[in-house]
Design an enzyme around this catalytic site. Structure first.
Site, mmCIF file in Angstrom:
data_model
loop_
_atom_site.group_PDB
_atom_site.id
_atom_site.type_symbol
_atom_site.label_atom_id
_atom_site.label_comp_id
_atom_site.label_asym_id
_atom_site.label_seq_id
_atom_site.Cartn_x
_atom_site.Cartn_y
_atom_site.Cartn_z
ATOM 1 C CD1 TRP A 1 -2.672 1.625 0.295
ATOM 2 C CD2 TRP A 1 -2.089 2.026 2.416
ATOM 3 N NE1 TRP A 1 -3.402 2.705 0.737
ATOM 4 C CE2 TRP A 1 -3.062 2.974 2.039
ATOM 5 C CE3 TRP A 1 -1.565 2.077 3.708
ATOM 6 C CZ2 TRP A 1 -3.525 3.965 2.896
ATOM 7 C CZ3 TRP A 1 -2.031 3.063 4.574
ATOM 8 C CH2 TRP A 1 -2.999 3.994 4.172
ATOM 9 C CG ASP B 1 -2.061 -7.494 2.000
ATOM 10 O OD1 ASP B 1 -2.951 -8.313 1.693
ATOM 11 O OD2 ASP B 1 -2.300 -6.284 2.228
ATOM 12 C CE1 TYR C 1 -4.288 -1.220 -0.626
ATOM 13 C CE2 TYR C 1 -2.489 -2.790 -0.569
ATOM 14 C CZ TYR C 1 -3.588 -2.198 0.031
ATOM 15 O OH TYR C 1 -3.971 -2.584 1.295
ATOM 16 C CD1 TRP D 1 -5.717 -3.605 7.816
ATOM 17 C CD2 TRP D 1 -5.150 -1.439 7.886
ATOM 18 N NE1 TRP D 1 -6.868 -2.868 7.895
ATOM 19 C CE2 TRP D 1 -6.556 -1.536 7.929
ATOM 20 C CE3 TRP D 1 -4.567 -0.163 7.895
ATOM 21 C CZ2 TRP D 1 -7.388 -0.423 8.002
ATOM 22 C CZ3 TRP D 1 -5.395 0.962 7.964
ATOM 23 C CH2 TRP D 1 -6.786 0.817 8.021
#
Ligand code: NDP
Length: 323
Positions: free
Chosen positions: A21, A49, A54, A209
């Protein structure tokens, strides 16, 4: 590296994992992303991940290129993606978990990753406009098609998760196995309170996260916002408010001498504190530079130093334990 079972499944994931991210496709292109992923993999990280949204799919493209360049055996890593927001401005392709979107979105992700399957698909948010039953069936179908092996939820309420579990149970469908939730020293309520029975009674997994609250818990924002930090990234101006909150800055300042005493950096203390929570299957790290990632991976060494006495001192400083 230690590995933990992902919820009730037999899948083992590294207790520290690595996510894309903000960084992949915005701060980093393939060459830098490759250095980071190789650093993680060499340290034993087996779980990476990602999400369709994203950087509009670019993060998946970059990660896929790194998998290819690195030449790792497909069996050696676990990769996840997440669907909800969509990347096409078309009705039925945005803010949804309907069957049409989910079964189409996976094809785009696999193409960008250059993979035949992903290991886990997360429903990136709950969708109040699609019956949970439809989503459960679609996720089941996605797994049966061989395009994914497991599925999970992200930021669903305990009620929504339990509904999905019972629908799957009733129809003998693949159940979701794990949440992906926001969890760090400042964001605790849902994981520690709302999900308590999910962990106890359903052995539901959780891969969490923003363990450093977007970098804030490294202590980098105590004297203002550094030019090269996430909070200065275009599109992430909203972070500037949260990294400038006086009460949070004060708490980090008070935690820093404790980190020092343990021989850890502030980031390592914050990450070791997350790892201490045995209900989590993995803590997803983020990093924009190799030195940050190396520092963060070394957080594992400090978990044993978080004795009941140290944990008590941390609680006294944080003053935010959910009741
Ligand atoms: P963190 O809270 O750890 O933030 C990572 C950022 O903090 C880095 O990119 C870097 O930003 C800074 N940083 C990291 N380590 C250090 C360090 N040691 N010293 C100084 N600065 C540091 O994690 P993320 O917010 O990135 O979240 C991790 C992953 O979780 C994501 O990549 C994604 O896979 C997943 N996620 C899932 C969500 C969901 O809804 N399911 C939502 C958000 C994330 P910089 O250098 O640019 O300042």
């Amino acid at each position: 590296m230690k590995y933990r079972r992902l919820g009730p499944s037999g899948l083992q994931v590294s207790e520290l994992s690595f996510g894309a991210w903000v960084t992949f496709g915005q701060q980093l292109q393939v060459a830098e992303a490759e250095k980071l992923m190789r650093t993680a993999f060499d340290a034993g990280v087996n779980f990476f991940d990602n999400a369709e949204s994203y950087n509009n799919g670019q993060a998946e493209t970059i990660m896929g290129q790194v998998f290819k360049n690195a030449g790792w055996a497909r069996e050696a890593f676990v990769v996840s993606t997440k669907f909800f927001w969509g990347i096409r401005e078309v009705v039925n392709q945005q803010d949804t978990l309907n069957r049409k979107y989910l079964l189409e979105a996976i094809n785009g992700s696999l193409k960008r990753f250059q993979l035949d399957y992903v290991d886990i698909v997360f429903a990136h948010r709950a969708d109040p406009n699609t019956p949970i039953e439809e989503t459960v069936w679609a996720m089941h179908q996605l797994i049966e098609s061989g395009k994914a092996f497991y599925w999970g939820t992200s930021e669903w309420s305990a009620y929504e998760i339990v509904s999905a579990l019972y629908i799957a149970e009733k129809h003998h469908l693949h159940k979701p196995i794990s949440e992906q939730s926001h969890y760090n020293m400042f964001t605790r309520e849902r994981v520690e309170k709302e999900y308590a029975r999910l962990f106890q009674e359903h052995h539901y997994g959780d891969v969490t996260w923003s363990p450093l609250a977007s970098g804030f818990l490294s202590g980098k924002y105590l004297d203002g916002i550094p030019q090269d930090s996430r909070a200065m990234q275009p599109g992430y101006e909203w972070l500037q408010k949260s990294v400038s909150k006086a009460d949070r800055i004060e708490k980090v300042k008070q935690l820093m001498p404790l980190a020092n005493e343990l021989g850890a950096t502030m980031a390592q203390l914050a990450l070791a504190w997350c790892l201490k929570n045995q209900n989590l299957s993995s803590v997803i790290l983020g990093a924009s530079r190799v030195d940050q990632l190396q520092e963060n991976l070394a957080a594992q060494e400090f978990v044993a130093k978080l004795t009941p006495d140290v944990m008590k001192r941390i609680e006294e400083l944080l003053q935010n334990k959910p009741r």
